[in-house]
Design a protein around this motif. Structure first.
Motif, PDB file in Angstrom:
ATOM      1  N   ILE A  34     -26.948   9.406 -22.687  1.00  0.00           N
ATOM      2  CA  ILE A  34     -26.335   8.262 -23.359  1.00  0.00           C
ATOM      3  C   ILE A  34     -27.014   8.013 -24.700  1.00  0.00           C
ATOM      4  O   ILE A  34     -26.363   7.640 -25.682  1.00  0.00           O
ATOM      5  N   VAL A  35     -28.334   8.210 -24.756  1.00  0.00           N
ATOM      6  CA  VAL A  35     -29.068   8.032 -26.009  1.00  0.00           C
ATOM      7  C   VAL A  35     -28.526   8.988 -27.070  1.00  0.00           C
ATOM      8  O   VAL A  35     -28.206   8.585 -28.200  1.00  0.00           O
ATOM      9  N   VAL A  36     -28.413  10.275 -26.728  1.00  0.00           N
ATOM     10  CA  VAL A  36     -27.906  11.270 -27.680  1.00  0.00           C
ATOM     11  C   VAL A  36     -26.467  10.965 -28.039  1.00  0.00           C
ATOM     12  O   VAL A  36     -26.059  11.065 -29.209  1.00  0.00           O
ATOM     13  N   LEU A  37     -25.694  10.570 -27.043  1.00  0.00           N
ATOM     14  CA  LEU A  37     -24.279  10.264 -27.272  1.00  0.00           C
ATOM     15  C   LEU A  37     -24.124   9.178 -28.330  1.00  0.00           C
ATOM     16  O   LEU A  37     -23.337   9.317 -29.278  1.00  0.00           O
ATOM     17  N   THR A  38     -24.863   8.098 -28.185  1.00  0.00           N
ATOM     18  CA  THR A  38     -24.718   6.975 -29.120  1.00  0.00           C
ATOM     19  C   THR A  38     -25.305   7.292 -30.490  1.00  0.00           C
ATOM     20  O   THR A  38     -24.720   6.929 -31.518  1.00  0.00           O
ATOM     21  N   LEU A  39     -26.461   7.948 -30.500  1.00  0.00           N
ATOM     22  CA  LEU A  39     -27.101   8.229 -31.792  1.00  0.00           C
ATOM     23  C   LEU A  39     -26.377   9.327 -32.561  1.00  0.00           C
ATOM     24  O   LEU A  39     -26.410   9.349 -33.795  1.00  0.00           O
ATOM     25  N   ALA A  40     -25.731  10.250 -31.855  1.00  0.00           N
ATOM     26  CA  ALA A  40     -24.980  11.307 -32.543  1.00  0.00           C
ATOM     27  C   ALA A  40     -23.804  10.721 -33.300  1.00  0.00           C
ATOM     28  O   ALA A  40     -23.376  11.269 -34.332  1.00  0.00           O
ATOM     29  N   VAL A  41     -23.271   9.607 -32.808  1.00  0.00           N
ATOM     30  CA  VAL A  41     -22.141   8.968 -33.484  1.00  0.00           C
ATOM     31  C   VAL A  41     -22.561   8.375 -34.822  1.00  0.00           C
ATOM     32  O   VAL A  41     -21.802   8.387 -35.791  1.00  0.00           O
ATOM     33  N   ALA A  42     -23.796   7.849 -34.864  1.00  0.00           N
ATOM     34  CA  ALA A  42     -24.245   7.113 -36.045  1.00  0.00           C
ATOM     35  C   ALA A  42     -24.147   7.952 -37.313  1.00  0.00           C
ATOM     36  O   ALA A  42     -23.631   7.488 -38.345  1.00  0.00           O
TER      37      ALA A  42
ATOM     38  N   ILE B  54     -22.970  -1.997 -33.471  1.00  0.00           N
ATOM     39  CA  ILE B  54     -22.085  -2.280 -32.334  1.00  0.00           C
ATOM     40  C   ILE B  54     -22.080  -1.107 -31.355  1.00  0.00           C
ATOM     41  O   ILE B  54     -22.223  -1.280 -30.140  1.00  0.00           O
ATOM     42  N   ILE B  55     -21.940   0.107 -31.899  1.00  0.00           N
ATOM     43  CA  ILE B  55     -21.874   1.290 -31.035  1.00  0.00           C
ATOM     44  C   ILE B  55     -23.214   1.526 -30.332  1.00  0.00           C
ATOM     45  O   ILE B  55     -23.271   1.743 -29.114  1.00  0.00           O
ATOM     46  N   LEU B  56     -24.309   1.472 -31.106  1.00  0.00           N
ATOM     47  CA  LEU B  56     -25.624   1.670 -30.496  1.00  0.00           C
ATOM     48  C   LEU B  56     -25.952   0.558 -29.514  1.00  0.00           C
ATOM     49  O   LEU B  56     -26.512   0.805 -28.436  1.00  0.00           O
ATOM     50  N   GLY B  57     -25.603  -0.679 -29.884  1.00  0.00           N
ATOM     51  CA  GLY B  57     -25.863  -1.802 -28.990  1.00  0.00           C
ATOM     52  C   GLY B  57     -25.126  -1.651 -27.677  1.00  0.00           C
ATOM     53  O   GLY B  57     -25.688  -1.859 -26.599  1.00  0.00           O
ATOM     54  N   ILE B  58     -23.856  -1.262 -27.768  1.00  0.00           N
ATOM     55  CA  ILE B  58     -23.080  -1.057 -26.546  1.00  0.00           C
ATOM     56  C   ILE B  58     -23.632   0.120 -25.755  1.00  0.00           C
ATOM     57  O   ILE B  58     -23.719   0.090 -24.528  1.00  0.00           O
ATOM     58  N   GLY B  59     -24.042   1.172 -26.484  1.00  0.00           N
ATOM     59  CA  GLY B  59     -24.581   2.346 -25.798  1.00  0.00           C
ATOM     60  C   GLY B  59     -25.801   2.006 -24.970  1.00  0.00           C
ATOM     61  O   GLY B  59     -25.892   2.370 -23.792  1.00  0.00           O
ATOM     62  N   PHE B  60     -26.747   1.285 -25.563  1.00  0.00           N
ATOM     63  CA  PHE B  60     -27.944   0.924 -24.806  1.00  0.00           C
ATOM     64  C   PHE B  60     -27.658  -0.201 -23.821  1.00  0.00           C
ATOM     65  O   PHE B  60     -28.310  -0.296 -22.782  1.00  0.00           O
ATOM     66  N   ALA B  61     -26.676  -1.055 -24.136  1.00  0.00           N
ATOM     67  CA  ALA B  61     -26.283  -2.081 -23.167  1.00  0.00           C
ATOM     68  C   ALA B  61     -25.688  -1.432 -21.925  1.00  0.00           C
ATOM     69  O   ALA B  61     -25.821  -1.964 -20.811  1.00  0.00           O
ATOM     70  N   PHE B  62     -25.045  -0.274 -22.100  1.00  0.00           N
ATOM     71  CA  PHE B  62     -24.486   0.438 -20.960  1.00  0.00           C
ATOM     72  C   PHE B  62     -25.583   0.853 -19.979  1.00  0.00           C
ATOM     73  O   PHE B  62     -25.341   0.968 -18.784  1.00  0.00           O
ATOM     74  N   LEU B  63     -26.782   1.090 -20.507  1.00  0.00           N
ATOM     75  CA  LEU B  63     -27.883   1.430 -19.610  1.00  0.00           C
ATOM     76  C   LEU B  63     -28.198   0.278 -18.669  1.00  0.00           C
ATOM     77  O   LEU B  63     -28.789   0.487 -17.604  1.00  0.00           O
TER      78      LEU B  63
END
Length: 793
Positions: free
Chosen positions: A296-304, A728-737
């Motif tokens: 999930i970390v890579v998924l969200t950060l790759a989007v940035a 927003i994307i990173l926040g949601i990504g880590f919030a998903f954890l």
């Protein structure tokens, strides 16, 4: 509108390189695409070597002193991996009746057949001793449950309640619940040993619940804890990752408003994850719920990275650039920022190698590899794909373009910069001051969400029996010394001391066996229920008793092979980390004062290991975070070509993390050992917003010759929306954890998410004031002297 080619806009050597690289990528796009895909596929095949690490010991390094002490104890006696079944009647009555004891006897007998079982203890097979003339009789407390009368059950109940080795260990004080403890010895030759054991244990549980529907039967234990780690990781992987993919793609589409660009971003994400998993397979990393969160970390950060490039490309096309020039220019203006943010994020995650917990090291290394891959794919694969797929943007004349809301926000912030600075500085001080209120707590049964059976079953059993144990291997000082009366008396005093401590539910000590044997071999005279006063007599009692015990129920788990040390086990109910530390401090002081040097024992167990895991990781990660701060500061100074700006960036990068901890102290208060790594993780991530704002600010100052206030508005206008969407994307990504079934991952996700949100707030409302403070209009930044303002950027 005056148009300037991408090439003429390159004002630095790095810009020139970025332009040439992107043009080459576009020219050789099919080659880049094929090589990028083959590279990822060639690495991901190694993911077949990955497997789940099903042992809680995976959370401790090989050098961990608490782990080494625990392994020494287990090598001396027997291992502590176990299964605990609890049986009680649904009517809440006395368990000493035929239907309940029949179930206990069935579980006891079947327990021996569970894979890797080496010992089974219950009230039915408890080795009850009594005297018969001059003979010592040793037999099961309850042989055939169907052969006992109500009166006989009452007698057995009283015997069990009077026996210290049973009361509060295998039977509650009111006799309404009883436990069966199955000790297991895992050879650790196959990775699925824990799964095989748990499958058999659950099958037995289901069978017993079917055969005895009127009984409440629960299952827990260390072996089920090990299985819960794998179960949690697998469940998170099968639910969180697909859901997160869907959310990220939707947000990316809403941000870019292009199906082709979204699909291109998806390919960048997938290949980055493939590289991370393949690298983990090469390193033979054992997967845990923590290391699995790297996906999930890579998924969200790759989007940035992709978002910054695609938004810049869309803006350029809207302003009249051709698709080719818009893409080249998007890479040019973002090349430095993306490189810095990727590098600093990698540094932050690599700092996790300072952690004493291998899963965090694995999380750091897997994430670092994936983030590095995402950077390469965002500057190579993404331009190649975008040059190929359709991407249409409506051109708007400059007069037709309405001010972007980020431009309006930038002007508003600049207009009230001092007010914002004061407000957020006060806010930071107030919230950060609450950090000392944070309490560390690592109760391993509560590491898991209540949606997992292990958590609910463990909570139920803990209401009746203790699941947390602390062990002591007490040396007698010589071979056979455990029979020495002076030693036994000290051991009895220690046992009494432990039983008097808060939260202690049971203490298993050799002295209880010795007192019972002394009474038995003196015609069961109650006055002889005391320790023998002669060493030879004590040794004879032990020998006679051991010879009478059946296979599997001997004293090997209590006495070492030379009879030079004995094991004392204290069992606890629900106890916090702080309470455990207090107990350990008190007991160490007692041992130092009451035992000679050669007889002093140090406490050890999984509970002790988890008690100090946070302290040990915090100590290690303080060093790791300091190293990360130094390296990131150097990167910022070099990249920004300014010591002042590089050091300045530490303020908006450090405050978000501290503020997140302060808010956590206010809202929650307790945290586990995940807190140790959040600073390093967050530091590498929150730098991103600062880097993008400051690099755009410097471009405005150095390339456009704008004054500081106008340069800030320019930075807001050009990169503010990308920062907002990435937050927003990173926040949601880590919030998903936070939806993980593993508490450590939940805490890490929430703390990191808070840090990311606060980073955007401080960068938008505090960083401008800091820039204006050190960058006065009359000052010329290094490199400004020969700047010719651009007609378009």
């Amino acid at each position: 509108m005056t148009m300037i080619s991408s090439g003429s806009q390159a004002r630095t050597g790095l810009d020139h390189f970025a332009v040439k690289l992107t043009q080459a990528v576009i020219k050789k796009r099919w080659f880049v695409i094929i090589v990028s895909i083959l590279f990822a596929l060639g690495i991901v095949v190694n993911a077949r070597h990955l497997g789940f690490d099903n042992d809680y010991r995976a959370f401790f390094s090989d050098e961990n002193p608490e782990l080494l002490a625990f392994e020494t104890l287990q090598a001396t006696y027997t291992k502590n991996d176990n299964l605990i079944y609890m049986v009680r009647h649904k009517d809440g009555g006395n368990v000493f009746r035929e239907d309940v004891m029949a179930a206990v006897a069935d579980i006891t007998e079947a327990g021996w057949q569970i894979p890797f079982a080496s010992r089974v203890d219950s009230v039915t097979n408890f080795q009850y001793t009594y005297a018969e003339e001059d003979d010592l009789i040793v037999e099961d407390l309850i042989g055939d449950p169907s052969a006992l009368s109500t009166q006989a059950y009452d007698q057995k109940r009283q015997i069990a309640l009077d026996e210290p080795l049973i009361r509060n260990q295998l039977l509650t004080e009111n006799a309404t619940a009883t436990a069966i403890n199955i000790v297991q010895q895992f050879p650790q030759l196959e990775s699925d040993e824990t799964f095989t054991s748990a499958k058999a244990a659950n099958a037995l549980l289901d069978q017993m619940r079917t055969d005895y529907p009127h009984l409440e039967i629960n299952l827990s234990g260390v072996s089920m804890l090990n299985h819960a780690f794998a179960e949690s990781g697998q469940r998170d992987f099968s639910t969180l990752v697909p859901a997160m993919f869907g959310i990220v793609l939707i947000l990316t589409f809403l941000t870019i408003r292009s199906v082709s660009a979204t699909c291109s971003t998806l390919l960048v994400i997938l290949l980055s994850i493939f590289v991370a998993l393949g690298a983990a397979g090469i390193a033979r990393i054992g997967l845990t719920p923590i290391s699995m969160s790297s996906i999930i970390v890579v998924l969200t950060l790759a989007v940035a990275d992709s978002i910054h490039v695609l938004l810049a490309m869309r803006t350029n096309m809207r302003n009249g650039f051709s698709k080719h020039d818009a893409l080249v220019e998007a890479i040019r203006v973002n090349f430095l920022a993306i490189g810095i943010t990727s590098l600093t994020t990698v540094v932050g995650f690599l700092a996790l190698n300072f952690s004493d917990a291998p899963p965090f090291k694995h999380l750091g290394n897997m994430s670092a590899v994936g983030i590095a891959a995402a950077w390469l794919y965002s500057i190579l694969l993404l331009p190649a794909l975008m040059s190929l797929v359709p991407f249409h943007v409506k051109v708007k004349a400059e007069a037709e373009q309405k001010p972007h809301f980020m431009t309006t926000l930038g002007k508003f912030v600049v207009g009230h910069v001092n007010k914002f600075a004061v407000v957020f500085a006060i806010f930071a001080v107030v919230v950060i001051s609450q950090i000392p209120r944070i309490e560390f707590n690592d109760e391993w049964t509560k590491y898991f969400d209540e949606s997992l059976d292990f958590r609910t079953e463990s909570d139920t059993i803990t209401d009746y029996f203790g699941l947390y144990t602390i062990e002591f291997s007490v040396p007698a000082g010589e071979a056979g010394g455990i029979a020495e009366p002076a030693f036994l008396n000290k051991l009895q005093d220690f046992t009494d001391y432990l039983r008097a401590q808060p939260h202690v539910k049971h203490v298993y000590s050799l002295t209880d066996i010795m007192k019972r044997l002394n009474k038995n071999l003196n015609a069961d005279d109650p006055s002889f229920y005391k320790l023998p006063e002669d060493r030879e007599l004590s040794a004879q009692y032990l020998l006679l008793y051991e010879l009478s015990l059946p296979y599997g129920l001997d004293l090997n788990d209590r006495i070492d092979i030379n009879k030079s040390a004995t094991r004392v086990t204290a069992t606890f109910g629900d106890i916090s980390t702080a309470e455990t530390k207090e107990f350990l401090d008190n007991v160490r002081a007692y041992i130092a004062e009451n035992f000679p040097a050669e007889q002093q024992a140090m406490p050890t167990s999984a509970q002790v290991m988890f008690t100090y895991i946070t302290d040990r990781n915090v100590q290690q990660m303080i060093r790791g975070t300091i190293v990360a701060i130094i390296v990131i500061s150097l990167i910022m100074v070099i990249a920004l070509k300014s010591i002042r700006l590089g050091l300045l960036s530490l303020i908006p990068n450090g405050l978000p993390i501290a503020t997140a901890f302060g808010l956590w102290a206010i809202l929650i208060g307790q945290v586990g050992f995940s807190i140790a790594v959040v600073a390093s993780i967050s530091l590498g991530i929150v730098v991103d917003d600062t880097v993008h704002l400051m690099t755009k600010y410097l471009r405005a100052r150095r390339e456009r010759g704008l004054a500081p206030r106008e340069a800030i508005v320019y930075a807001f206008s050009n990169v503010g929306f990308a920062i907002l969407m990435n937050t927003i994307i990173l926040g949601i990504g880590f919030a998903f954890l936070m939806m993980s079934t593993f508490k450590v991952t939940v805490d890490m996700g929430l703390l990191t998410m808070l840090s990311i949100v606060f980073a955007m707030i401080y960068d938008f409302f505090l960083l401008p004031a800091l820039l204006l403070l050190i960058d006065r209009p009359q000052k010329t930044l290094k490199g400004d002297e020969n700047v010719q303002p651009l007609a378009h950027a």
